[in-house]
Design an enzyme around this catalytic site. Structure first.
Site, PDB file in Angstrom:
ATOM      1  N   ASP A  33       0.824  -1.204   0.107  1.00  6.74           N
ATOM      2  CA  ASP A  33       0.131  -0.198   0.041  1.00  6.74           C
ATOM      3  C   ASP A  33       1.007   1.209   0.070  1.00  6.74           C
ATOM      4  O   ASP A  33       2.148   1.038   0.164  1.00  6.74           O
ATOM      5  CB  ASP A  33      -0.989  -0.169   1.093  1.00  6.74           C
ATOM      6  CG  ASP A  33      -2.240   0.797   0.845  1.00  6.74           C
ATOM      7  OD1 ASP A  33      -1.894   1.777   0.093  1.00  6.74           O
ATOM      8  OD2 ASP A  33      -3.378   0.682   1.675  1.00  6.74           O
TER       9      ASP A  33
HETATM   10  C1  BGC Z   1      -5.175   3.394   0.094  1.00  9.73           C
HETATM   11  C2  BGC Z   1      -5.420   2.290  -1.054  1.00  9.73           C
HETATM   12  C3  BGC Z   1      -5.197   3.063  -2.378  1.00  9.73           C
HETATM   13  C4  BGC Z   1      -3.863   3.732  -2.538  1.00  9.73           C
HETATM   14  C5  BGC Z   1      -3.355   4.308  -3.726  1.00  9.73           C
HETATM   15  C6  BGC Z   1      -3.881   4.054  -0.053  1.00  9.73           C
HETATM   16  O1  BGC Z   1      -3.800   5.081   0.726  1.00  9.73           O
HETATM   17  O2  BGC Z   1      -4.811   2.564   1.288  1.00  9.73           O
HETATM   18  O3  BGC Z   1      -6.564   1.533  -0.965  1.00  9.73           O
HETATM   19  O4  BGC Z   1      -5.249   2.036  -3.397  1.00  9.73           O
HETATM   20  O5  BGC Z   1      -3.713   4.621  -1.403  1.00  9.73           O
HETATM   21  O6  BGC Z   1      -4.358   5.460  -3.923  1.00  9.73           O
END
Ligand code: BGC
Length: 790
Positions: A344
Site C-alpha cells: 500500500d
Molecule cells: C489506500 C489504498 C489505495 C492507495 C492508492 C492508499 O492510501 O490505502 O487503498 O489504493 O492509497 O491510492
C-alpha cells in the site's frame, strides 16, 4: 482423496424435515465424532470459486520473451519494474505537500484554498527516471499525460517495457454505482460483475489498465471509515462479491483489450483494526483469519485475480508489508497465486515507523524476503534494494521472481501490443452511454434498504412534499467515498430525482452533516408540505480512508432538525445517506419511516424517487449489522459462540446500558409487500444438503426477496460462529404468488480452518436456518457424517 468423494448421512429423519427428538439426540452424542482434516494446498482448493481463466494466459512465446528480457535487464532496470509511483506535486507553496494536507485537516486553510493550490501546482512525472527504465507503474488518470509517459517508456528506454497505469476505481469509474457496502446488499452477482465490466471499459479507454480494487476487507466495526469500500461483514457474501467483481474486471468476452488487472486489497485483516481506528494494529487467532478475513481473497484468487495489495496494518505483530506468512506461505504457496503483490502507499517506508526495520534498507530487504513484489510510492526498492543485494540482505532470485510476475501481467494485459490510447478512445465516455446509466440506476434501486415503514411509504405522486436536509442537493455527495473518476455533471441528487419524477416538492436545506441548523428554514419547511422527506446522514468524506468515527450517531445537528420536524405532527420520512452503519436508536423509535439509501452513485436521485413513489419495490438487504449504540462495536451476526450468550440475566455477555440485540441485523431489509416462510425441508443429495422453503408473497404488491440460508455447527473442535451464511437466492414473486425456493449447501462447505490452515470436516449436529434476515429464520437440526470413499 477429494471432497467430491465425500458421502454423508443425515440422521434424525431429515428426509421428513422434522426436528431431532430428545432420545435420538442422546444416541447421537454417544457417537464418536469423526474428523476429516485436509492439509495445506488441498485445503486451499476446497472452496472452489472460478476457474482462474480470465485474462489471456501467456503464450509460450511470451514466456520466452520475458526470460530474454530478464537476462538483458540490469539490476537497476529490474528494480525499476518494481517501482510504482504517483506524480510528485512541486512548487507553488512554501511547505511540503504533507504539511499542506495537515493544514487543511486542522483548519489552517480551507478545502477550497487547498483545491486552488493543488490546481496551481506543477506535477513532476519523473521523466528522466522513466527514460532510464526506473518506472514500472504510475497512478494517474489523465490519458494525454499517460500517453506522453508511455511514449518515453516504450520508445526511449533501452528495453521498451510499457508502463502500467493504475488508479483507485472502487465502485465505478465514470459510471459510479453504489458504494460496495450497499451494492453487495443487492445479492445479485451478475450486477456486481457488470459494474466491474463497465468500470474496466471506461477506465481502459483513458489508459488505466490496473484497478486498485476490489476492496474485499471484511469489516465488523462500523467505526472504521473504510467499511464503506467493501462488501460488509460476512465472508460468504464477500467471497461471492469478490469473485464476481474480478470476473467483471478481468473478463470481457467481446474485447480483451477492455480488461483490467484487479488488485485485491487490503491483504489482510485491515478491516479488523483495533477499535475501528484506521491503520491501527490487528490481532487475531489464525483460525479466525482463515475462516473469515482471508475468505474473499482466496475466492478471488481462485477466480483468477492477478494482483494483490498488502494492508497497512500489522497482523499479530508483523506488518502485512513484510509478513512472509501472509504473502509467501499463504498467498503464493498455499493459494498458488501467480500474479504480483504491491505494497500500500508508503507502507514499506512505514515499516521503520512500525519499528520493525532499523532503516529503509532493512525495510526493503524484509519486504522483498516476505514476497512483496512492487513498492508503492516510497522509491525504496529502486533506491535501496541494490545495496541490500550487495550486502547479502536480499536475494536476487526474489527480485527476478518479482520482475517475472510483473512483466507477465503487463503482457497478459496486452500492453506490449497496445501501449497507448487513441483520441477516439479517450473521449469515448465523455458522455455516458445509456446502457451504463441504466446499470447505475438498477444497482442503485436494488441497493436501497427499507428499514422501517409504518404505512407512510410509498408516497402518492400527488403528495405535497417538503424536502429537507443539505444532503438532498449536493451532487458530488451521491458518489460516496473513493469515486475520483465520477463527474458532478453525471450526478442526480435526490432533489433532482424528485423533480424528474414530477413530484410536487419544495426544497429547504435546513441543516447538513456539518454546520448550523437553520431553525427558521425548518419552520418554513414544516409549513410548506403535507409530508416531510428528510435527507440525513454523512458527507462522502466521513467514510473511506482515514475517516473513522468514535461516535456513529447522526453527525452535527441533524437529529435536532428531525426532532423539530416531528413536533409538527406531520409524517416524517428519513432518507439515510451514509457510508457505514449508523447508531439510530432514537430515530428508529420516533420516525414512522426510514430508508437506508447509502451513497448510491450517479443515479441516486432517480433511484430514490422510484422507491419513494413505489415504482420500485425495495429489495436491498443490510450487509452489516447496525448497532443500537456505538459502544456495541464491533458488532456482527456471525460471532463465535460465548459460554454465556447475552440475555436479560446479569452474568451474561452484555452491557448494562445497551441492548443485547443490534438495531438491525445482517441481511435485514423490508419490502412494500410481505413475505412469509413455511415448510422448511432438508434433503440429502450425494454431495449437498438441499434446503427448501415455501416462500409466499402475502402482500398486495409484486416484489423480490433475498432468501438466506445459515448454518450453525453445534459442536466442533474449535468454537464456531452462532450462525454463518451458507447460501442465498433472490426470488421475485407477484402479489399473492408462492414458490418453493431451493438452496444447495455443498457438504464440503460445512467445515472450517484451524490455526494451521488445515480444513476440518467434522461429523455432528448442524442447525440449518432459512429466512429473510440473519435473525428471523425457520430452523431444522440435522446430523451429518462426512465420509471419505475411494
Ligand atoms: C489506500 C489504498 C489505495 C492507495 C492508492 C492508499 O492510501 O490505502 O487503498 O489504493 O492509497 O491510492
Amino acid at each position: 482423496m477429494g471432497y467430491s468423494s465425500l458421502t454423508k448421512e443425515i440422521r434424525n429423519g431429515s428426509n421428513s424435515g422434522k426436528k431431532v427428538k430428545k432420545n435420538e439426540m442422546k444416541e447421537m452424542k454417544c457417537q464418536k465424532r469423526t474428523r476429516i482434516i485436509i492439509k495445506s494446498r488441498f485445503a486451499a482448493n476446497i472452496l472452489k470459486y472460478g476457474k482462474g481463466k480470465h485474462m489471456k494466459q501467456l503464450t509460450e512465446k511470451q514466456k520466452e520473451q520475458i526470460e530474454v528480457l530478464l537476462k538483458e535487464m540490469t539490476i537497476e532496470e529490474k528494480l525499476g519494474q518494481m517501482n510504482q509511483i504517483s506524480p510528485s506535486i512541486v512548487g507553488g507553496f512554501d511547505v511540503s505537500f504533507e504539511e499542506l494536507i495537515e493544514m487543511m485537516t486542522d483548519g489552517r486553510i480551507s478545502k477550497e484554498e487547498f483545491g486552488r493550490m493543488m490546481a496551481g501546482a506543477k506535477q513532476d512525472y519523473h521523466d528522466d527516471v522513466n527514460r532510464a527504465g526506473g518506472l514500472s507503474s504510475v497512478l494517474i488518470s489523465d490519458p494525454e499525460v499517460a500517453n506522453q509517459l508511455q511514449k518515453i517508456a516504450v520508445e526511449e528506454t533501452r528495453l521498451g517495457i510499457p508502463l502500467l497505469f493504475g488508479f483507485d476505481v472502487i465502485h465505478g469509474f465514470r459510471t459510479v454505482v453504489p458504494i460496495a457496502l450497499a451494492e453487495a446488499g443487492t445479492f445479485e452477482m451478475d450486477l456486481i460483475e457488470k459494474t466491474g465490466r463497465i468500470a474496466a471499459k471506461e477506465s481502459r479507454a483513458v489508459g488505466i489498465a490496473w484497478h486498485f480494487a476490489p476492496m474485499v476487507d471484511i469489516s465488523r466495526d462500523a467505526r472504521w471509515g473504510r467499511i464503506s469500500e467493501g462488501p460488509g461483514e460476512d465472508p460468504y457474501l464477500a467471497s461471492a462479491f469478490a469473485a464476481a467483481r474480478v470476473r467483471g474486471l478481468q473478463n470481457d468476452e467481446e474485447d480483451s483489450n477492455n480488461e483490467v488487472a484487479a488488485c485485491l486489497k487490503h491483504y489482510a485483516a485491515y478491516g479488523a483494526c483495533e477499535s475501528g481506528r484506521d491503520y491501527n494494529t490487528t490481532g487475531m487467532a489464525l483460525s479466525m483469519l482463515h475462516n473469515t478475513y482471508l475468505a474473499p481473497f482466496k475466492a478471488a484468487v481462485e477466480e483468477g485475480a492477478v494482483t494483490v495489495m498488502a494492508a497497512f496494518n500489522d497482523l499479530n505483530g508483523i506488518p502485512c508489508t513484510v509478513n512472509k506468512y501472509l504473502l509467501r506461505d499463504i498467498l503464493k504457496d498455499m493459494y498458488g497465486f501467480e500474479g504480483f503483490v504491491v505494497s500500500d502507499a508508503n507502507a514499506i517506508k512505514e515499516c521503520v515507523v512500525h519499528g520493525i526495520a532499523e532503516d529503509e534498507t532493512e525495510a526493503a530487504a524484509k519486504a522483498m524476503a516476505a514476497g512483496m513484489d512492487m513498492d508503492m510510492g516510497t522509491w525504496i526498492y529502486s533506491r535501496k534494494l541494490k545495496e541490500a543485494v550487495e550486502t547479502g540482505k536480499a536475494d536476487i532470485s526474489d527480485i527476478d521472481d518479482a520482475v517475472r510476475r510483473i512483466l507477465s501481467i503487463k503482457m497478459r494485459l496486452g500492453l506490449f501490443d497496445h501501449p497507448y490510447v487513441t483520441q477516439e478512445q479517450m473521449h469515448r465516455y465523455d458522455t455516458l452511454p445509456q446502457e451504463h446509466i441504466a446499470h447505475a440506476l438498477e444497482t442503485a434501486e436494488k441497493s436501497i434498504v427499507l428499514l422501517k415503514n409504518e404505512g407512510v411509504l410509498p408516497l402518492e405522486k400527488s403528495a405535497n412534499i417538503s424536502l429537507v436536509g443539505a444532503l438532498a442537493d449536493m451532487p458530488e455527495e451521491v458518489l460516496g467515498s473513493w469515486a475520483i473518476g465520477g463527474r458532478a455533471k453525471d450526478c442526480v441528487t435526490i432533489y433532482q430525482g424528485l423533480q424528474n419524477a414530477g413530484a410536487a416538492v419544495s426544497y429547504h436545506p435546513c441543516c447538513g452533516p456539518e454546520g448550523e441548523l437553520d431553525e427558521a428554514q425548518v419552520r418554513m419547511a414544516v409549513e410548506a408540505g403535507d409530508v416531510i422527506v428528510a435527507v440525513v446522514g454523512e458527507l462522502a468524506s466521513m467514510s473511506g480512508e482515514a475517516s473513522s468515527r468514535a461516535d456513529i450517531s447522526l453527525p452535527g445537528r441533524q437529529q435536532e432538525m428531525l426532532k423539530m420536524l416531528l413536533e409538527s405532527g406531520k409524517p416524517v420520512v428519513a432518507l439515510l445517506m451514509n457510508g457505514r452503519p449508523l447508531a439510530l436508536s432514537w430515530e428508529k423509535e420516533h420516525l414512522p419511516a426510514m430508508v437506508e439509501c447509502w451513497h448510491l452513485g450517479i443515479q441516486m436521485g432517480n433511484a430514490v424517487a422510484h422507491v419513494l413513489f413505489g415504482e420500485v419495490n425495495p429489495s436491498g438487504k443490510l450487509t452489516c449489522t447496525f448497532p443500537a449504540v456505538t459502544g456495541q462495536c464491533p458488532m456482527y451476526y456471525n460471532a463465535p459462540k460465548t459460554g454465556r450468550p447475552g440475555s436479560k440475566s446479569k452474568f451474561t455477555s452484555r452491557y448494562l446500558d445497551a441492548p443485547v440485540e443490534p438495531l438491525y441485523p445482517f441481511g435485514y431489509g423490508l419490502s412494500y409487500t410481505e413475505f412469509t416462510y413455511s415448510d422448511m425441508d432438508v434433503q440429502e443429495t450425494k454431495e449437498h444438503l438441499q434446503v427448501r422453503v415455501l416462500l409466499k408473497n402475502t402482500g398486495s404488491r409484486d416484489g423480490a426477496e433475498v432468501v438466506q440460508l445459515y448454518m450453525q455447527d453445534v459442536c466442533a473442535s474449535i468454537v464456531r460462529p452462532v450462525k454463518e451464511l451458507k447460501g442465498f437466492a433472490k426470488q421475485y414473486l407477484k402479489a399473492g404468488e408462492s414458490k418453493t425456493v431451493t438452496i444447495m449447501l455443498p457438504k464440503y462447505q460445512m467445515g472450517f480452518y484451524d490455526d494451521q490452515a488445515r480444513y476440518h470436516l467434522e461429523d455432528g449436529r448442524f442447525i440449518l436456518y432459512i429466512g429473510g434476515n440473519s435473525k428471523d429464520c425457520l430452523s431444522q437440526e440435522v446430523y451429518v457424517r462426512f465420509e471419505i470413499t475411494g
